[in-house]
Write a protein that holds these residues in place. Sequence first.
Motif, PDB file in Angstrom:
ATOM      1  N   THR A   1       0.781  -1.415   0.171  1.00  0.00           N
ATOM      2  CA  THR A   1      -0.263   0.071   0.329  1.00  0.00           C
ATOM      3  C   THR A   1       0.504   1.345  -0.077  1.00  0.00           C
ATOM      4  O   THR A   1       1.000   2.574  -0.039  1.00  0.00           O
ATOM      5  CB  THR A   1      -1.154   0.117   0.958  1.00  0.00           C
ATOM      6  OG1 THR A   1       0.290   0.281   2.280  1.00  0.00           O
ATOM      7  CG2 THR A   1      -1.861  -1.468   1.310  1.00  0.00           C
TER       8      THR A   1
ATOM      9  N   ALA B   1       2.549   2.331   2.419  1.00  0.00           N
ATOM     10  CA  ALA B   1       1.805   3.076   4.005  1.00  0.00           C
ATOM     11  C   ALA B   1       3.421   3.296   4.493  1.00  0.00           C
ATOM     12  O   ALA B   1       4.770   2.152   4.428  1.00  0.00           O
ATOM     13  CB  ALA B   1       1.401   2.612   5.376  1.00  0.00           C
TER      14      ALA B   1
ATOM     15  N   ASN C   1       6.905  10.835   1.255  1.00  0.00           N
ATOM     16  CA  ASN C   1       7.161   9.671  -0.165  1.00  0.00           C
ATOM     17  C   ASN C   1       7.673   9.211  -0.993  1.00  0.00           C
ATOM     18  O   ASN C   1       7.383   8.511  -1.631  1.00  0.00           O
ATOM     19  CB  ASN C   1       5.638  11.248  -1.095  1.00  0.00           C
ATOM     20  CG  ASN C   1       4.683  12.134  -0.500  1.00  0.00           C
ATOM     21  OD1 ASN C   1       3.966  11.106  -0.239  1.00  0.00           O
ATOM     22  ND2 ASN C   1       4.941  12.954  -0.961  1.00  0.00           N
TER      23      ASN C   1
ATOM     24  N   ARG D   1      -6.483   4.047 -11.596  1.00  0.00           N
ATOM     25  CA  ARG D   1      -7.586   5.015 -10.853  1.00  0.00           C
ATOM     26  C   ARG D   1      -8.097   4.360 -12.237  1.00  0.00           C
ATOM     27  O   ARG D   1      -9.933   4.676 -12.475  1.00  0.00           O
ATOM     28  CB  ARG D   1      -7.676   6.420 -11.485  1.00  0.00           C
ATOM     29  CG  ARG D   1      -7.283   7.248 -10.390  1.00  0.00           C
ATOM     30  CD  ARG D   1      -7.536   8.508 -10.247  1.00  0.00           C
ATOM     31  NE  ARG D   1      -6.134   9.245 -10.553  1.00  0.00           N
ATOM     32  CZ  ARG D   1      -6.175  10.378 -11.135  1.00  0.00           C
ATOM     33  NH1 ARG D   1      -7.103  10.958 -11.602  1.00  0.00           N
ATOM     34  NH2 ARG D   1      -4.769  10.955 -11.235  1.00  0.00           N
TER      35      ARG D   1
ATOM     36  N   ASN E   1     -14.926   7.471 -14.852  1.00  0.00           N
ATOM     37  CA  ASN E   1     -13.658   7.402 -14.189  1.00  0.00           C
ATOM     38  C   ASN E   1     -14.200   8.973 -12.721  1.00  0.00           C
ATOM     39  O   ASN E   1     -14.460   9.412 -13.689  1.00  0.00           O
ATOM     40  CB  ASN E   1     -12.751   8.273 -14.897  1.00  0.00           C
ATOM     41  CG  ASN E   1     -12.248   7.307 -16.468  1.00  0.00           C
ATOM     42  OD1 ASN E   1     -12.150   6.110 -15.793  1.00  0.00           O
ATOM     43  ND2 ASN E   1     -12.145   7.492 -17.476  1.00  0.00           N
TER      44      ASN E   1
ATOM     45  N   PRO F   1     -10.145  11.305  -8.274  1.00  0.00           N
ATOM     46  CA  PRO F   1      -9.522  11.037  -6.748  1.00  0.00           C
ATOM     47  C   PRO F   1     -10.310  11.217  -5.484  1.00  0.00           C
ATOM     48  O   PRO F   1     -10.507  10.490  -4.905  1.00  0.00           O
ATOM     49  CB  PRO F   1      -8.560  10.919  -6.717  1.00  0.00           C
ATOM     50  CG  PRO F   1      -7.041  11.883  -8.320  1.00  0.00           C
ATOM     51  CD  PRO F   1      -8.763  11.981  -8.974  1.00  0.00           C
TER      52      PRO F   1
ATOM     53  N   LEU G   1     -13.979   9.225  -5.766  1.00  0.00           N
ATOM     54  CA  LEU G   1     -13.027   7.345  -5.388  1.00  0.00           C
ATOM     55  C   LEU G   1     -13.118   8.134  -3.754  1.00  0.00           C
ATOM     56  O   LEU G   1     -13.537   6.490  -3.113  1.00  0.00           O
ATOM     57  CB  LEU G   1     -11.397   7.429  -5.702  1.00  0.00           C
ATOM     58  CG  LEU G   1     -11.947   6.885  -7.410  1.00  0.00           C
ATOM     59  CD1 LEU G   1     -10.749   6.721  -7.204  1.00  0.00           C
ATOM     60  CD2 LEU G   1     -12.622   5.669  -7.005  1.00  0.00           C
TER      61      LEU G   1
ATOM     62  N   VAL H   1      -2.862   5.584   6.927  1.00  0.00           N
ATOM     63  CA  VAL H   1      -2.122   5.707   5.765  1.00  0.00           C
ATOM     64  C   VAL H   1      -1.542   4.456   4.952  1.00  0.00           C
ATOM     65  O   VAL H   1      -1.180   4.047   3.562  1.00  0.00           O
ATOM     66  CB  VAL H   1      -0.759   5.377   6.904  1.00  0.00           C
ATOM     67  CG1 VAL H   1      -0.263   7.005   7.664  1.00  0.00           C
ATOM     68  CG2 VAL H   1       0.165   4.807   7.398  1.00  0.00           C
ATOM     69  N   THR H   2      -2.967   3.294   4.854  1.00  0.00           N
ATOM     70  CA  THR H   2      -2.859   1.921   4.465  1.00  0.00           C
ATOM     71  C   THR H   2      -3.643   2.576   3.218  1.00  0.00           C
ATOM     72  O   THR H   2      -3.885   1.419   2.447  1.00  0.00           O
ATOM     73  CB  THR H   2      -2.669   1.052   4.681  1.00  0.00           C
ATOM     74  OG1 THR H   2      -4.254   0.743   5.630  1.00  0.00           O
ATOM     75  CG2 THR H   2      -1.659  -0.132   6.178  1.00  0.00           C
TER      76      THR H   2
ATOM     77  N   ARG I   1      -6.157   7.071  -0.370  1.00  0.00           N
ATOM     78  CA  ARG I   1      -4.257   7.159   0.350  1.00  0.00           C
ATOM     79  C   ARG I   1      -4.251   9.150   1.046  1.00  0.00           C
ATOM     80  O   ARG I   1      -4.784   9.432   0.322  1.00  0.00           O
ATOM     81  CB  ARG I   1      -3.964   7.066  -1.167  1.00  0.00           C
ATOM     82  CG  ARG I   1      -2.557   7.601  -1.001  1.00  0.00           C
ATOM     83  CD  ARG I   1      -1.478   6.297  -0.122  1.00  0.00           C
ATOM     84  NE  ARG I   1      -1.705   4.870  -0.889  1.00  0.00           N
ATOM     85  CZ  ARG I   1      -0.520   4.174  -1.183  1.00  0.00           C
ATOM     86  NH1 ARG I   1      -0.008   4.872  -2.177  1.00  0.00           N
ATOM     87  NH2 ARG I   1      -0.773   3.459  -1.322  1.00  0.00           N
TER      88      ARG I   1
ATOM     89  N   ARG J   1      -1.895  11.335   1.854  1.00  0.00           N
ATOM     90  CA  ARG J   1      -0.477  12.423   0.652  1.00  0.00           C
ATOM     91  C   ARG J   1       0.286  13.309   1.372  1.00  0.00           C
ATOM     92  O   ARG J   1      -0.813  14.584   1.186  1.00  0.00           O
ATOM     93  CB  ARG J   1      -0.886  12.108  -0.821  1.00  0.00           C
ATOM     94  CG  ARG J   1       0.150  11.641  -1.651  1.00  0.00           C
ATOM     95  CD  ARG J   1       0.120  12.626  -3.375  1.00  0.00           C
ATOM     96  NE  ARG J   1       1.347  12.367  -4.130  1.00  0.00           N
ATOM     97  CZ  ARG J   1       2.502  12.558  -3.972  1.00  0.00           C
ATOM     98  NH1 ARG J   1       2.069  13.903  -2.869  1.00  0.00           N
ATOM     99  NH2 ARG J   1       3.253  12.308  -4.751  1.00  0.00           N
TER     100      ARG J   1
END
Lengths: 389, 502, 418
Positions: free
Chosen positions: A165, A167, A388, B266, C2, C5, C8, C395-396, C401, C403
Motif C-alpha cells: 500500500t 504506507a 513520499n 484509477r 472514471n 480521486p 473515489l 496510511v494504508t 491514500r 498524501r
Amino acid sequence: MKNRFAHFWRSVKLPLLAFTLAILSGGLLIAFSDPKVIALWKSPGKLLSEGFLVAIKAYEALFQGSIFDMNLTHKRFINGFYPLSETFTVAAPLILTALSVTLAFRAGLFNIGAQGQFIFGAIGASYVGFHFSLPPVIHILAAIAFALVLSGLWGGLVGLLKARTGAHEVIVTIMLNYVASYFLLWLLSTTTFLRKGRQDPIAPEVQENAQLPRLAGDSFRVNFAIIIALLVAWGIAVLLKRTTWGFQFRAVGANTLAAKTAGMSVPFVMTSVMVICGALAGLGGAVQILGSEHALTAGAAGSFGFDAITVALLGRAQPVGTVLAAILFAALRAGGLTMQANTTTPIDIVLVIQALVVLFIAAPTLVRAVFRLKNVKTTSDMTAKGWNG
Amino acid sequence: MSVELRAITKTFGALVANDAISLRVEDGEIHAILGENGAGKSTLMNILYGLLQPDSGEISVDNKSVTINAPSDALAVGIGMVHQHFMLIPVFTVAENIVLGHEKTKSLGTLDLSQARAEIARISKEFNFDVDPDAVVETLPVGIQQRVEVIRALMYNAKVLILDEPTAVLTPQETDELLTVMKRLKSQGTSIIFITHKLREVQAVADRITIIRRGKVVGTALPSATQEELATQMVGRPVVLALNKKHPAPGRSLLAIKDLTVTDNRGVELVKNINLEVRAGEIVAVAGVQGNGQTELARAILNLEPHCRGEIQIDGENILGRSVSDAIHSGVAFVPESRELDGLISSFSISENLILDVFDKEPYGKKLAMFPSVVRSEAEKRIQEFDIRTQSVTDPVSSLSGGNKQKVVLARELSRPVKVVVASQPTRGLDVGSIEFVHERMIAERDAGRGVLLFSTELDEVFALADRIAVMYKGEIIDIVPATISRSDLGLLMAGVKQVKA
Amino acid sequence: MNLTPIQLRRRRGVFSMAILSLASLIGFGFLQKNTAPVTFRFVLEKEWVAIHEWTLDSRSGSYGFSAAALLISLWAFFQFRRDKKVHVQSALGGFSLLMAFMCWAASGKMIPFTGLLQGALLLSVPLIFGSMAGVLCERSGVINIAIEGQLLASAFAAGVVASLTKNTTWGLLVAPLAGALISLILATFAIKFSIDQVILGFVINVLVIGMTNFLYKKLLIPYQNTWNSGPILKPIEIPLLSKIPVLGPIFFSQTIIVYLMYAIVLAIHFSLFKTKWGLRTRAIGEHPTAADSVGISVNSLRFKNVIIAGLVAGIGGAYFTVGAVGAFGKEMTAGKGFIALAALIFGRWSPLGAVMAALLFGFADNLQGILSITGTPIPSEFMLMAPYIATIIAVTGFVGRVRAPAADGIPYSRESSH
C-alpha cells in the motif's frame, strides 16, 4: 596493511570525535546542574574547578560500573570484572536489536519498530519458557523459535503494508510500537501470563531448561546471549556482502525503481527484510528474557528498541560498527546504574550522550568546525528522504 | 534591453561547467545558444537567472553591472525564464502559480487574485493562448503549462526572456506556434535567449548564434550557416548526420503485442488497444510527443505496469501478466527512459550495476551465494567491450559521465541472451559521441537478428534508425508508416492528424 | 465512468460507513446478550439545564443508533451519486455509531455525557497544538517527528518557571520559547545540514527525554518545593456562553490555553489557504525549486515556519503542567506527540482535518478512561490502541491514500536541484 589501517582510521575518526564531543557536553550538563556547583556562581574560578571535579567523579563511577571496579576485588580479584560482565549482558540484546535497525537501513527502511518486535520476541520466548517443560537445549531452541516466528510476523507486517500500500514504515512502526506495548500490558493481565499470586504485571519465571547458560560462573550474569549476538552479527555481515538476498536488499534500499526494473520483486524484498528485522529484534527480546531477566514484565523491553536506533546510527549501518557501538552504549548503560547509585548523577545522562553522539555524527560539518579538521569522511549515511519516497 | 555576460566560470567539484564564458545579447534580438547536452548551457542560464552563483565573472544589463544573487534579482532587472522543467506548483491553479512571489493582498493579508486573472485573460487573448486562470496546473497538457510560464514572464515585465530547451516537450506543430510567438515577442521589443541543440529551430528564428562546447564559447554564427557547419562547431569535429545502414532483412516475429491496454490505478487508459509487431532484424521506432503513452507501453513489455489487458508475445510465448524477471529472462533487453531513476543504482559500483538483473544467475551467483570475484572479472571484460571509461570497476557508477552510464546500461542489457531490445529514449541527454555509439549498437543488434523497438521523441533519431515507424497519439498507435514518410507528414501524425490515403 | 480521486475517496468512505453500520447493527445490537438500561447524564455543573439525563434500554439503543447510521449511509450514498460533499453525513454517521457503541459498552451503567466530551476536549488540547506544529512544519516541507520533544521540553520549562516564579503567566510565556528552542535544533540540522528529518526528529526526542529525565531526578525531585510545585491556571468562564447546556461547560469554561487554541487553529487554517504567507508556505512544501525561481527564499521561510511551529507546540506543552496538574512528571507527555503526528496524518495534513482527528483521538482516550472505571466488555488496553490502529489504517489507504506535501522531508539546495 598500512592502507587498511588508514582506511579504518578514516572511518572511525568521525564517530570517535563525535563521541568525545558528546562526553564533553554531557560533562558540562552534569557539572552545571549540580546544586553545589550552582551555589558557587559568584566565584567563577571555584565554580569551574568544582564543576570539573563533579563531572570527573561521575565519569569515574561510569567507568567503574561498566568495565572494572577496584572496590569489588577485596575477596577475589576477578570480581572486579563484574561490571564488564554486566556490560556484555546488556550488550547482547542491544546488538541484536540494533542489527535489526541496521539491516533495515541497508534496505532503505527506517525500522523504528524494533521496540515492538522486541516485545513480541520477549512474549514468545517467555511463553514457551514458562508454559512448557522440555529437555535442555531443545527448550531453549523452542523458545527462541517461537520468539522468532512471532516477532518475524510482527515485523513482516510492516514490510507487507509498505510494499502493498505504500504506507510509510516510520508511521506504521511508531504506531505498532504502542499497539505492542498495550498488547503486552493486556497479556500480563490474563490468567495465562500473570504470575500466580501477583497483582503487578509479571509473568512466571522461565524454566531452568529454557535459561541460557552463563559463561563465567554464577556470580557473573554474562551468558550465552553474547555469543549468539556476535554470531548473528557475523551472519548479517555475510548476508549483506556475499549473498543474493543481501544484494537484493541493498539494491532495493539504494534505488527501489532500478531494483524493480532489474526484475527484483520489491514486495518480496521489503517483506522478507522486515521479517528478518523483526526476527532480529525479537531474538534480542528472547535473549533478554532467557538470558538475564528470566521473567516477562511490562517494562521488559526497556528502551532497547530506541537505543538500538542510536546504536545503528553510530555504527553507520555496518554490522561491525553496530557491534562496537552497541558494546559502547551497553557500557554506558551498565555504568550509568553505578554512577546513579554512587554519585547523584542520574543515569539519564546516558540518553543525552547517545542523542548528542548521533547528532554530531549526522552533522560532520559541525564536528569539523569544533576540532578545526579537514579530511574527515563526510558522506552522511543519513541522506534525507521524504514521506513520499 | 541588452544583457552581457563576461567571463562566467562555474565549477561543480572537478567538473568545469562554464569556463570563462562571455556573450552579449542585443536589444530586441533572438539570440540562440547552441550546444550539445552537457555543454553547460543550462548552467549558464541558471546563473543569469540567479538560481546558481558563478565562481567568477560578471553580468551587466544595459551596460550597467548588476549582481544577481537570486531569481528575484533577475526578475527585478527584467530577466524572465521559461524553464526546461516547468517551475509550476502542480496542485495550484494557473492564477495562484502566476501570483506566487508577487502576491497582491487585501485586508488581513488575504490574497487578491482578481487583478492576476484579468491580466492572464488579457495576455492569453493577445497571444491566442487559451489559458483558464482557474484551472489546476497538473490537469493541463504540457503545451499549455509552458504557456503559463510565458504568461508569467510577461506579467513580470520581462525584457529579456530565457527559453531553456522549450521545444523538447512540444509537437512539431506546437513548436511552430512557439516560434511564431517568439517572433511576435521580438517585434514588441523583448530580447530572447533561446537555448537549444536543435539546428533546424535555430535556423528558423535566431538572429545570432553562440555555440558552446564543453563549457566554452567556441564560436558564433549566423542562421544562414549550414546545418553541417553548425553541427561541426557544436561537436568539434565533422558529424555524419546520416548513418550507414544496410537494407533490413526482417525475419520471424520476435515481439508481438496484441490488443494491449494499459490503465493507471484509477482506471484511466494510458495505452489503448495496441497491436504492434517487431520482427527479427528490424528496428521499429515508436514516435510521438512525450506523454502519449510511450513510457507505459515500454514498461508494459517488461511487466512493469500493474494494470494491463491483452497479450505480449516474445518469440511466440506470452509473457504479459508474469513477472518482470520472466520478461527479462525470456529475452527482453530494456533500456529505461531514465538512467538515474530506474536504469542504475548510483551508489552501487560499476561491476554491481552490470549484474543487476543477472545477479542470481551463474556464474555470478547460485541460489543464496554470490561470487564477487567473478562479478569483478566479468565487469572488466564489459568495460573493454563497451569502451566504458573508468578507473576501476569498483568505483560507484555515479562517478561516470552520462554517456558512460548509458554504456553500463547497454553493456548489462546486451550481454545476456537477448531476442528483443526495448530502448526508451536511449540517447536522451547524451553528447554526440555517445549518441553515435548508441545508434551504432542499435543497428548492430538489428543486424545480429534481434528485434529492436525504439521509443524516441527526437525525429532525427527516428529517421536515422527506423525501418518502420509507429506513431503514438493519446495512447493509441494511429498509424504505422515506412521510414520514407516526409517529416511534415510525420509531424501531422504526431499531432493526431491522420491523412486519408488517396 | 472514471472517478476523480476525491470521488473515489468519497465512495470508499460511504461504503465503509455502510459496512460499519451493518457490523454495529449485528455486533452491538443482535449479539448483545444481556440488555440493561443505560443512562446519559447531560448536566455537569451550573449551566442552564435543558435535560438532566436520558435513560434507554441498551440493546434498543444499539439497534436504534445503528439503524440511524445505516439510514445516514444511504443518504450519504445519494449525496455521492449527486456528486456532493458528504461531510455532514460522515459526522452524523460517525456520531450514531459511537452512540451505538456506548449503549453496548455501558450497558447497565451511567455515562456522564457532558463530562465525557469536556474531558475529550481537554485530552485533545496537546494533540491539537502538537498537530498544528506538525502542519506548520510539514506544509513547508520539513518533517516533524520531534513534536513529542517539543511538548515535553515546553511542559518542563513551563512547570519549572511557574514553580520558581510562583506565577503561571511566566510559565505560559516561557513554554513557547522552549518549544522554539527545540525547533531551532530541528531547523538548523534539517535545513542547514540537510540531515534526514525522520532520524533527526527521533534523536531530538531522545535528547529531550534524556535532558528532562536527568534534570527531573537531579533537581526537581530533591528540591521539589522550589523547582516543581508550580501553580495551575484557573478556568475562565465566558459570560452567557458558558451557560449554554452541554456546549457551555465543554467549550466556554476553560483555561486561557484552550481559548488560545481556538484562535491559533482558526488563524492557521485561514492563513494557510487564504493569505500570501499560506500560498508561499504551501509552495515551498510542494515544489521548492519553483518557489525559489519566483524569488521566494525557501530555506528562510522554512526556518521561520519551523520556529513558529515550536512556539505553537510550546503552548501545548504548557498545558501539561500549568494548564493541568502544575508539577512536572517524568516523560509526562507519554507519547502524546506521536498521537499528534498521527492526527496530522489522519487529518491529511490539513489544519481542520488534524483538529477533527485530534478530537476523535481525545474522545477515544477519555471514553476509555471512563469505561475502564465503570467496567466494560472490552479490555481498556484495546481501546488505548484505537488511535494507533486507526492511523495505520489511514496510511494504508483504506479510506483513500493520504498524501504528504510533495517535498515534505526533502532538504532544498539550489546546487543539488540543478
